[in-house]
Motif scaffolding. Structure first.
Motif, PDB file in Angstrom:
ATOM      1  N   PHE A   1      47.720  34.163  36.054  1.00  0.00           N
ATOM      2  CA  PHE A   1      47.511  33.237  34.943  1.00  0.00           C
ATOM      3  C   PHE A   1      48.847  32.830  34.353  1.00  0.00           C
ATOM      4  CE2 PHE A   1      43.019  33.622  34.949  1.00  0.00           C
ATOM      5  CZ  PHE A   1      42.516  32.684  34.065  1.00  0.00           C
ATOM      6  N   ALA A   2      49.734  33.794  34.153  1.00  0.00           N
ATOM      7  CA  ALA A   2      51.031  33.512  33.540  1.00  0.00           C
ATOM      8  C   ALA A   2      51.860  32.560  34.406  1.00  0.00           C
ATOM      9  CB  ALA A   2      51.796  34.818  33.304  1.00  0.00           C
ATOM     10  N   ARG A   3      51.818  32.756  35.725  1.00  0.00           N
ATOM     11  CA  ARG A   3      52.598  31.897  36.632  1.00  0.00           C
ATOM     12  C   ARG A   3      51.800  30.691  37.112  1.00  0.00           C
ATOM     13  NH1 ARG A   3      53.756  37.114  39.035  1.00  0.00           N
ATOM     14  NH2 ARG A   3      52.372  36.510  40.730  1.00  0.00           N
ATOM     15  N   ARG A   4      50.506  30.649  36.745  1.00  0.00           N
ATOM     16  CA  ARG A   4      49.600  29.565  37.173  1.00  0.00           C
ATOM     17  C   ARG A   4      49.605  29.419  38.685  1.00  0.00           C
ATOM     18  NH1 ARG A   4      50.345  29.788  32.071  1.00  0.00           N
ATOM     19  NH2 ARG A   4      49.871  28.191  30.581  1.00  0.00           N
ATOM     20  N   GLU A   5      49.369  30.558  39.352  1.00  0.00           N
ATOM     21  CA  GLU A   5      49.373  30.610  40.806  1.00  0.00           C
ATOM     22  C   GLU A   5      48.004  31.035  41.332  1.00  0.00           C
ATOM     23  OE1 GLU A   5      54.001  31.999  41.519  1.00  0.00           O
ATOM     24  OE2 GLU A   5      52.399  33.459  41.793  1.00  0.00           O
ATOM     25  N   PRO A   6      47.671  30.598  42.535  1.00  0.00           N
ATOM     26  CA  PRO A   6      46.408  31.016  43.141  1.00  0.00           C
ATOM     27  C   PRO A   6      46.416  32.521  43.420  1.00  0.00           C
ATOM     28  CG  PRO A   6      47.449  29.264  44.432  1.00  0.00           C
ATOM     29  CD  PRO A   6      48.411  29.675  43.377  1.00  0.00           C
ATOM     30  N   PHE A   7      45.250  33.092  43.461  1.00  0.00           N
ATOM     31  CA  PHE A   7      45.102  34.493  43.864  1.00  0.00           C
ATOM     32  C   PHE A   7      43.901  34.598  44.789  1.00  0.00           C
ATOM     33  CE2 PHE A   7      42.621  33.999  40.019  1.00  0.00           C
ATOM     34  CZ  PHE A   7      41.437  34.677  40.298  1.00  0.00           C
ATOM     35  N   SER A   8      43.885  35.660  45.587  1.00  0.00           N
ATOM     36  CA  SER A   8      42.758  35.816  46.505  1.00  0.00           C
ATOM     37  C   SER A   8      42.487  37.285  46.776  1.00  0.00           C
ATOM     38  CB  SER A   8      43.019  35.076  47.820  1.00  0.00           C
ATOM     39  OG  SER A   8      44.164  35.588  48.453  1.00  0.00           O
ATOM     40  N   HIS A   9      41.252  37.530  47.152  1.00  0.00           N
ATOM     41  CA  HIS A   9      40.771  38.852  47.569  1.00  0.00           C
ATOM     42  C   HIS A   9      41.018  39.938  46.533  1.00  0.00           C
ATOM     43  CE1 HIS A   9      39.746  37.014  51.292  1.00  0.00           C
ATOM     44  NE2 HIS A   9      40.986  36.638  51.493  1.00  0.00           N
ATOM     45  N   LEU A  10      40.777  39.612  45.287  1.00  0.00           N
ATOM     46  CA  LEU A  10      40.844  40.603  44.213  1.00  0.00           C
ATOM     47  C   LEU A  10      39.486  41.302  44.151  1.00  0.00           C
ATOM     48  CD1 LEU A  10      42.289  41.873  41.780  1.00  0.00           C
ATOM     49  CD2 LEU A  10      41.377  40.012  40.404  1.00  0.00           C
ATOM     50  N   LYS A  11      39.468  42.554  44.545  1.00  0.00           N
ATOM     51  CA  LYS A  11      38.221  43.329  44.526  1.00  0.00           C
ATOM     52  C   LYS A  11      37.959  43.812  43.109  1.00  0.00           C
ATOM     53  CE  LYS A  11      38.429  43.223  49.073  1.00  0.00           C
ATOM     54  NZ  LYS A  11      39.315  42.151  49.419  1.00  0.00           N
ATOM     55  N   ASN A  12      36.719  43.685  42.650  1.00  0.00           N
ATOM     56  CA  ASN A  12      36.380  44.121  41.296  1.00  0.00           C
ATOM     57  C   ASN A  12      34.919  44.548  41.227  1.00  0.00           C
ATOM     58  OD1 ASN A  12      35.024  41.368  40.183  1.00  0.00           O
ATOM     59  ND2 ASN A  12      36.816  40.900  41.446  1.00  0.00           N
ATOM     60  N   LEU A  13      34.690  45.544  40.398  1.00  0.00           N
ATOM     61  CA  LEU A  13      33.367  46.132  40.233  1.00  0.00           C
ATOM     62  C   LEU A  13      32.721  45.554  38.978  1.00  0.00           C
ATOM     63  CD1 LEU A  13      31.404  48.303  41.327  1.00  0.00           C
ATOM     64  CD2 LEU A  13      32.517  49.904  39.756  1.00  0.00           C
ATOM     65  N   ASN A  14      31.570  44.928  39.153  1.00  0.00           N
ATOM     66  CA  ASN A  14      30.854  44.282  38.046  1.00  0.00           C
ATOM     67  C   ASN A  14      29.537  44.992  37.796  1.00  0.00           C
ATOM     68  OD1 ASN A  14      32.135  41.287  37.482  1.00  0.00           O
ATOM     69  ND2 ASN A  14      32.654  42.137  39.470  1.00  0.00           N
ATOM     70  N   LEU A  15      29.045  44.842  36.592  1.00  0.00           N
ATOM     71  CA  LEU A  15      27.758  45.422  36.216  1.00  0.00           C
ATOM     72  C   LEU A  15      26.722  44.304  36.121  1.00  0.00           C
ATOM     73  CD1 LEU A  15      29.046  47.838  33.443  1.00  0.00           C
ATOM     74  CD2 LEU A  15      28.474  48.378  35.826  1.00  0.00           C
ATOM     75  N   ARG A  16      25.664  44.467  36.893  1.00  0.00           N
ATOM     76  CA  ARG A  16      24.566  43.504  36.830  1.00  0.00           C
ATOM     77  C   ARG A  16      23.831  43.662  35.509  1.00  0.00           C
ATOM     78  NH1 ARG A  16      22.009  41.067  40.831  1.00  0.00           N
ATOM     79  NH2 ARG A  16      20.021  41.725  39.949  1.00  0.00           N
ATOM     80  N   LYS A  17      23.011  42.711  35.185  1.00  0.00           N
ATOM     81  CA  LYS A  17      22.206  42.756  33.967  1.00  0.00           C
ATOM     82  C   LYS A  17      21.295  43.985  33.957  1.00  0.00           C
ATOM     83  CE  LYS A  17      19.467  39.622  31.099  1.00  0.00           C
ATOM     84  NZ  LYS A  17      18.914  38.255  31.018  1.00  0.00           N
ATOM     85  N   ASP A  18      20.824  44.387  35.138  1.00  0.00           N
ATOM     86  CA  ASP A  18      19.950  45.562  35.230  1.00  0.00           C
ATOM     87  C   ASP A  18      20.731  46.878  35.295  1.00  0.00           C
ATOM     88  OD1 ASP A  18      20.947  45.669  37.839  1.00  0.00           O
ATOM     89  OD2 ASP A  18      19.077  45.009  38.769  1.00  0.00           O
TER      90      ASP A  18
END
Length: 186
Positions: free
Chosen positions: A124-141
């Motif tokens: 975000f700071a450098r305004r550059e593309p990023f890819s393949h950032l793995k992240n764990l999300n919580l579903r609504k359930d």
């Protein structure tokens, strides 16, 4: 008298005017009026063609976004979702309207949100593309889903940074399979 109707360099028709008398002499004002009318008609035709092309382009885009198995999203310069495709419901269990106005970190556990924020901040700071950032999300359930996230910066007409557009792919099953193989190899 006949005046061509031009859209760009393409003749799309003719505007004609005829009199019964065989030897009609056309006044310059009449010819000018027909040319002005022809220009007005071609402007309307060009605008209608452009509007039709825009409608078709939007329909193609909508169709692609709504039928892909991935989640398409857009965040503003503050990281707040401004658009999410309907696929978010399949991945996270939320309606798109429930996600817009929130940040990606609102769908992560606290520690995961900190880790991902630290990973994304430099892009975000450098305004550059990023890819393949793995992240764990919580579903609504409450169930967990692992996403592979990629994004590209979006800039306005004057070059101002407006945010990111990106895509999330569900890699939960892939991650589980990798972990199972890893356990077997130990």
């Amino acid at each position: 008298i006949c005046v061509p109707l031009l859209v760009g360099d393409q003749v799309v028709g003719f505007l004609g005017f005829d009199f019964v008398r065989a030897e009609q002499v056309w006044a310059e004002e009449t010819v000018t009026l027909l040319r002005v009318a022809a220009d007005a008609i071609t402007n309307v035709l060009a605008r209608r063609r452009a509007e039709q092309a825009l409608r078709e382009s939007r329909e193609r885009y909508r169709s692609l976004v709504e039928t892909t198995s991935d989640w398409i999203w857009e965040v503003d310069a503050d990281g707040v979702y401004t658009y999410v495709s309907p696929k978010v419901e399949d991945l996270l269990g939320y309606e798109p309207e429930e996600v817009v106005g929130k940040t990606p970190f609102d769908f992560m556990a606290t520690e995961e949100a900190r880790r991902v924020a630290a990973a994304v901040h430099p892009y975000f700071a450098r305004r550059e593309p990023f890819s393949h950032l793995k992240n764990l999300n919580l579903r609504k359930d409450g169930r967990e889903v692992v996403l592979d996230t990629s994004g590209v910066p979006v800039f306005g007409e004057q070059g101002e940074f407006r945010g990111f557009r990106g895509i999330d792919r569900d890699i939960t099953e892939l991650r589980r399979a990798e972990e199972a193989v890893s356990r077997r190899l130990r």
